[in-house]
Design a protein around this motif. Sequence first.
Motif, PDB file in Angstrom:
ATOM      1  N   GLN A   1     -10.710 -41.804 -22.256  1.00 23.35           N
ATOM      2  CA  GLN A   1      -9.947 -42.889 -22.983  1.00 23.35           C
ATOM      3  C   GLN A   1      -9.580 -43.931 -22.053  1.00 23.35           C
ATOM      4  O   GLN A   1      -8.985 -43.724 -20.863  1.00 23.35           O
ATOM      5  CB  GLN A   1      -8.639 -42.593 -23.791  1.00 23.35           C
ATOM      6  CG  GLN A   1      -8.913 -41.568 -24.920  1.00 23.35           C
ATOM      7  CD  GLN A   1      -7.428 -41.035 -25.429  1.00 23.35           C
ATOM      8  OE1 GLN A   1      -6.475 -41.160 -24.882  1.00 23.35           O
ATOM      9  NE2 GLN A   1      -7.866 -40.735 -26.781  1.00 23.35           N
ATOM     10  N   TRP A   2      -9.831 -45.141 -22.248  1.00 21.20           N
ATOM     11  CA  TRP A   2      -9.711 -46.287 -21.260  1.00 21.20           C
ATOM     12  C   TRP A   2      -9.142 -47.377 -22.193  1.00 21.20           C
ATOM     13  O   TRP A   2      -9.881 -48.176 -22.918  1.00 21.20           O
ATOM     14  CB  TRP A   2     -10.940 -46.708 -20.643  1.00 21.20           C
ATOM     15  CG  TRP A   2     -10.746 -46.711 -19.281  1.00 21.20           C
ATOM     16  CD1 TRP A   2     -10.637 -47.764 -18.263  1.00 21.20           C
ATOM     17  CD2 TRP A   2     -10.983 -45.774 -18.291  1.00 21.20           C
ATOM     18  NE1 TRP A   2     -10.257 -47.440 -16.825  1.00 21.20           N
ATOM     19  CE2 TRP A   2     -10.898 -46.095 -16.898  1.00 21.20           C
ATOM     20  CE3 TRP A   2     -11.571 -44.467 -18.589  1.00 21.20           C
ATOM     21  CZ2 TRP A   2     -10.886 -45.454 -15.657  1.00 21.20           C
ATOM     22  CZ3 TRP A   2     -11.558 -43.667 -17.257  1.00 21.20           C
ATOM     23  CH2 TRP A   2     -11.304 -44.241 -15.861  1.00 21.20           C
ATOM     24  N   LEU A   3      -7.908 -47.467 -22.349  1.00 19.82           N
ATOM     25  CA  LEU A   3      -7.152 -48.211 -23.263  1.00 19.82           C
ATOM     26  C   LEU A   3      -6.353 -49.248 -22.708  1.00 19.82           C
ATOM     27  O   LEU A   3      -5.076 -49.061 -21.989  1.00 19.82           O
ATOM     28  CB  LEU A   3      -6.137 -47.503 -24.267  1.00 19.82           C
ATOM     29  CG  LEU A   3      -6.779 -46.102 -24.962  1.00 19.82           C
ATOM     30  CD1 LEU A   3      -5.799 -45.286 -25.654  1.00 19.82           C
ATOM     31  CD2 LEU A   3      -7.778 -46.562 -25.757  1.00 19.82           C
TER      32      LEU A   3
ATOM     33  N   ASP B   1     -16.006 -54.400 -20.803  1.00 15.55           N
ATOM     34  CA  ASP B   1     -15.033 -54.412 -19.684  1.00 15.55           C
ATOM     35  C   ASP B   1     -14.641 -53.197 -19.220  1.00 15.55           C
ATOM     36  O   ASP B   1     -14.649 -53.166 -17.821  1.00 15.55           O
ATOM     37  CB  ASP B   1     -13.883 -55.262 -20.394  1.00 15.55           C
ATOM     38  CG  ASP B   1     -13.054 -55.712 -19.208  1.00 15.55           C
ATOM     39  OD1 ASP B   1     -13.221 -55.650 -18.114  1.00 15.55           O
ATOM     40  OD2 ASP B   1     -11.691 -56.097 -19.534  1.00 15.55           O
ATOM     41  N   VAL B   2     -14.025 -52.287 -20.064  1.00 14.59           N
ATOM     42  CA  VAL B   2     -13.553 -50.927 -19.486  1.00 14.59           C
ATOM     43  C   VAL B   2     -14.513 -49.854 -19.597  1.00 14.59           C
ATOM     44  O   VAL B   2     -14.130 -48.797 -19.069  1.00 14.59           O
ATOM     45  CB  VAL B   2     -12.082 -50.561 -19.835  1.00 14.59           C
ATOM     46  CG1 VAL B   2     -11.186 -51.707 -19.612  1.00 14.59           C
ATOM     47  CG2 VAL B   2     -12.058 -50.613 -21.525  1.00 14.59           C
ATOM     48  N   GLY B   3     -15.620 -50.029 -20.436  1.00 14.44           N
ATOM     49  CA  GLY B   3     -16.565 -49.178 -20.718  1.00 14.44           C
ATOM     50  C   GLY B   3     -17.254 -48.757 -19.369  1.00 14.44           C
ATOM     51  O   GLY B   3     -17.244 -47.321 -19.102  1.00 14.44           O
TER      52      GLY B   3
ATOM     53  N   THR C   1     -13.233 -43.262 -25.940  1.00 12.63           N
ATOM     54  CA  THR C   1     -12.560 -44.228 -26.469  1.00 12.63           C
ATOM     55  C   THR C   1     -12.329 -45.677 -25.588  1.00 12.63           C
ATOM     56  O   THR C   1     -11.645 -45.301 -24.519  1.00 12.63           O
ATOM     57  CB  THR C   1     -11.261 -43.861 -27.276  1.00 12.63           C
ATOM     58  OG1 THR C   1     -11.656 -42.760 -27.898  1.00 12.63           O
ATOM     59  CG2 THR C   1     -10.570 -44.993 -28.154  1.00 12.63           C
ATOM     60  N   LEU C   2     -12.587 -46.641 -25.976  1.00 15.27           N
ATOM     61  CA  LEU C   2     -12.506 -47.737 -25.361  1.00 15.27           C
ATOM     62  C   LEU C   2     -11.691 -48.912 -25.943  1.00 15.27           C
ATOM     63  O   LEU C   2     -11.881 -49.141 -27.142  1.00 15.27           O
ATOM     64  CB  LEU C   2     -13.820 -48.502 -24.690  1.00 15.27           C
ATOM     65  CG  LEU C   2     -14.627 -47.307 -23.973  1.00 15.27           C
ATOM     66  CD1 LEU C   2     -15.971 -48.104 -23.949  1.00 15.27           C
ATOM     67  CD2 LEU C   2     -14.269 -46.892 -22.643  1.00 15.27           C
TER      68      LEU C   2
ATOM     69  N   LEU D   1     -24.560 -49.129 -22.111  1.00 20.53           N
ATOM     70  CA  LEU D   1     -23.708 -49.908 -22.923  1.00 20.53           C
ATOM     71  C   LEU D   1     -24.771 -50.944 -23.834  1.00 20.53           C
ATOM     72  O   LEU D   1     -24.136 -51.185 -24.958  1.00 20.53           O
ATOM     73  CB  LEU D   1     -22.817 -50.904 -22.031  1.00 20.53           C
ATOM     74  CG  LEU D   1     -21.773 -50.098 -21.069  1.00 20.53           C
ATOM     75  CD1 LEU D   1     -20.987 -51.114 -20.293  1.00 20.53           C
ATOM     76  CD2 LEU D   1     -20.781 -49.315 -21.932  1.00 20.53           C
ATOM     77  N   ALA D   2     -25.650 -51.398 -23.472  1.00 20.84           N
ATOM     78  CA  ALA D   2     -26.491 -52.171 -24.331  1.00 20.84           C
ATOM     79  C   ALA D   2     -27.117 -51.221 -25.370  1.00 20.84           C
ATOM     80  O   ALA D   2     -27.410 -51.684 -26.459  1.00 20.84           O
ATOM     81  CB  ALA D   2     -27.673 -52.629 -23.407  1.00 20.84           C
TER      82      ALA D   2
END
Length: 296
Positions: free
Chosen positions: A145-147, A172-174, A217-218, A284-285
Amino acid sequence: MRIGLLGTGPWARAAHAPALSEHPGLDFVGVWGRRPEAAGELAAVHGVRAYDDVDALLADVDAVAVALPPGVQADLAVRAARAGRHLLLDKPIATTVAQGRAVVEAADAAGVASVVFFTTRFQPEPQAWIEEQARVGGWFTGRAQWLGAVFTSEDNPFAASPWRQEKGALWDVGPHALSVLLPVLGEPRRVTAAAYGPGDTVHLVLDHSGGASSSTTLSLTAPPAAAGAMTELRGESGVTVLPEARGDVVPALGRAADALIAAAGSGEPHPCDARFAFTVTRILANAETLLHSGTR
């Protein structure tokens, strides 16, 4: 190593310029920015030259550090590599597969070193944990989790960033979450699910080459009280959690500069080089394609 800085925004001012200025192995030569007045102001703070022409800066250095939006970064990284300059880049290196591939190909063709600053990978305790879990193996699942509260906190300097507003937490945080999961669980064979949550929140499920699966989760729109990052692994040896990062970002960026100097001197690629960052971009793409194919 003589190094120049491309970029004058909040990240360049808070992290890159201090790290380059303080590093004993670097000769911080100067700054170029898309806004000459901002380049002049930042250069004056650190007692270096402000350049109004990027090629003039490239002619005076051995390497560049880039603190620019990813699309701008990718094009300038290609330009710098073709000029024979080593690359200290930020994540993500690009937000399209084509641009990411171009950076890798340019660096390979020129034989220059590259290091991409995935922050967690250059913080001592988290990095030691990542290396240890990769050695242990036998992992069954991972959960990250990067929240962030970039868009929900008052006066956050990054909230007005056009590329963050467009691309959100995924881009950004992914990269931060993937930079922890991939060295331990292996590259994903596929992104098996991607779904939107509130705001720019996204949920990803990955099937990794090592046999484990992971969920991530981002968000950049979490309530400030809920913001934070965590990674948990469960497997044959039990349960383990990524230790909390300690210390300022400037020393971490200094360690990334150490890595660039070492890679340039030895010719051995660093684990966080442009090729690894391109792997992150491709994942990510892929996730972005899945998100856009669904309905919100």
